[in-house]
Design a protein around this motif. Structure first.
Motif, short mmCIF file in Angstrom:
data_model
loop_
_atom_site.label_atom_id
_atom_site.label_comp_id
_atom_site.label_asym_id
_atom_site.label_seq_id
_atom_site.Cartn_x
_atom_site.Cartn_y
_atom_site.Cartn_z
N UNK A 255 0.83 -1.20 0.00
CA UNK A 255 0.00 0.00 0.00
C UNK A 255 0.86 1.26 0.00
N UNK A 256 2.01 1.20 0.67
CA UNK A 256 2.94 2.32 0.78
C UNK A 256 4.26 1.92 0.15
N UNK A 257 4.73 2.74 -0.78
CA UNK A 257 5.99 2.43 -1.46
C UNK A 257 7.18 2.97 -0.67
N UNK A 258 8.36 2.52 -1.03
CA UNK A 258 9.57 2.99 -0.35
C UNK A 258 9.83 4.47 -0.58
N UNK B 131 1.36 6.35 -1.80
CA UNK B 131 0.38 5.51 -1.12
C UNK B 131 -0.84 5.30 -2.00
N UNK B 132 -1.43 4.10 -1.90
CA UNK B 132 -2.69 3.80 -2.57
C UNK B 132 -3.79 4.01 -1.54
N UNK B 133 -4.45 5.16 -1.61
CA UNK B 133 -5.39 5.59 -0.57
C UNK B 133 -6.53 4.60 -0.29
N UNK B 134 -7.21 4.07 -1.31
CA UNK B 134 -8.37 3.22 -1.01
C UNK B 134 -8.04 2.01 -0.15
N UNK C 53 0.48 12.14 -7.32
CA UNK C 53 0.48 10.75 -7.77
C UNK C 53 0.23 9.79 -6.61
N UNK C 54 -0.52 8.74 -6.93
CA UNK C 54 -0.68 7.65 -5.99
C UNK C 54 0.36 6.58 -6.26
N UNK C 55 0.25 5.46 -5.58
CA UNK C 55 1.26 4.41 -5.70
C UNK C 55 1.13 3.63 -7.00
N UNK C 56 -0.10 3.42 -7.48
CA UNK C 56 -0.31 2.60 -8.66
C UNK C 56 0.01 3.37 -9.93
N UNK C 57 0.39 2.66 -10.98
CA UNK C 57 0.66 3.29 -12.27
C UNK C 57 -0.60 4.02 -12.76
N UNK C 58 -0.41 5.26 -13.16
CA UNK C 58 -1.52 6.03 -13.69
C UNK C 58 -2.50 6.53 -12.64
#
Length: 278
Positions: A75-78, A82-85, A187-192
């Motif tokens: 969910x959290x990258x280095x 972060x991917x909020x949902x 930007x979030x963690x996921x591509x796009x």
């Protein structure tokens, strides 16, 4: 015979990151009251991932375990994206596994400080009732908005979706510029995974805010024509220029939305209990 009134060591208003951080430090003695069915909504449902997740600030054991869990679950990258949902299920799971008492969909009607306790009148599906505690921690944004309206910035945020034919990794832009509008892309963690943030007036209601967002989006040009709004936040992002705690007697106000990111807000709740970090 009168109905017995439940008494707790602490009542927390708001199932926010700060509220849950405080409550999970004293599970048996705490009651959390939340008017919605959501947790961490001040960040998650406002589409505000915050910033500075990789700050080297010392964390308590609970804060460190939360950060580690978010990293282990992807969910959290280095690099602090972060991917909020995905944050909400983590919080719900912590509530479930701990057995923390949380009243969702519960309206606070009245808060009164007595000589030896704080009394809170609430209303939910079971009707009207009263609960008491030795102290109360109020982490809700709405509790300070009226008094601090001139000290805040408000934004309406939207998740964006790419629908173009060019490969995504070749087209992700860094800026969104529309004349006479204060906007930001994060930007979030996921591509796009992009979030458009639009600053609005402190007096704008939901109709006015969404109208401004639609107007700004309609005027987009160039590379942004291949993007769509796929979701609009269900609560405003509120940026407090002054963060911290204020305390009057048995009532402590600690606005979760004031902090830089959900982890910092969570840690602030832990610190409010008097626990030493590090």
């Amino acid at each position: 015979m009168g109905t017995e009134i439940s008494h707790y060591r602490t009542i927390v208003l708001g199932a926010t990151f700060t509220g849950l951080g405080a409550a999970l430090e004293d599970i048996d003695g705490t009651l959390v009251i939340e008017r919605t069915a959501l947790v961490g909504h001040e960040f998650i449902n406002s589409f505000n991932p915050g910033g500075d997740w990789n700050d080297d600030t010392a964390l308590s054991a609970s804060g460190a375990s939360l950060r580690e869990e978010l990293r282990e679950r992807g969910i959290l990258s280095d690099d602090g994206l972060v991917h909020l949902p995905a944050l909400a299920p983590v919080l719900y799971n912590r509530i479930y596994e701990s057995g923390l008492r949380v009243l969702l969909l519960t309206e606070v009607l009245l808060v009164e400080e007595k000589n030896d306790y704080v009394e809170v009148t609430i209303h939910h599906a079971s009707g009207r009732s009263v609960v008491r505690a030795d102290r109360l921690i109020d982490t809700r944004t709405e509790a300070v908005m009226d008094a601090a309206a001139d000290k805040t910035a408000r934004r309406i945020n939207a998740m964006l979706l790419y629908v173009g034919e060019t490969p995504l990794d070749a087209v992700v832009p860094d800026a969104f510029v529309v004349p006479d509008a204060e906007t930001e892309i994060v930007k979030g963690k996921l591509d796009g995974e992009l979030i458009l943030k639009l600053t609005i007036g402190n007096e704008d209601d939901w109709v006015q805010a969404r109208s401004k967002l639609n107007g700004v989006w309609t005027n987009r040009t160039g590379e942004w024509l291949d993007w769509r709004i796929c979701a609009v936040a269900t609560c405003f992002e509120v940026e407090m220029t002054v963060s911290g705690s204020s305390k009057e007697g048995r009532i402590q106000r600690l606005t979760s939305a004031a902090y830089r990111n959900p982890l910092e807000a969570y840690e602030a709740g832990i610190e409010a209990t008097g626990r030493m970090v590090g």
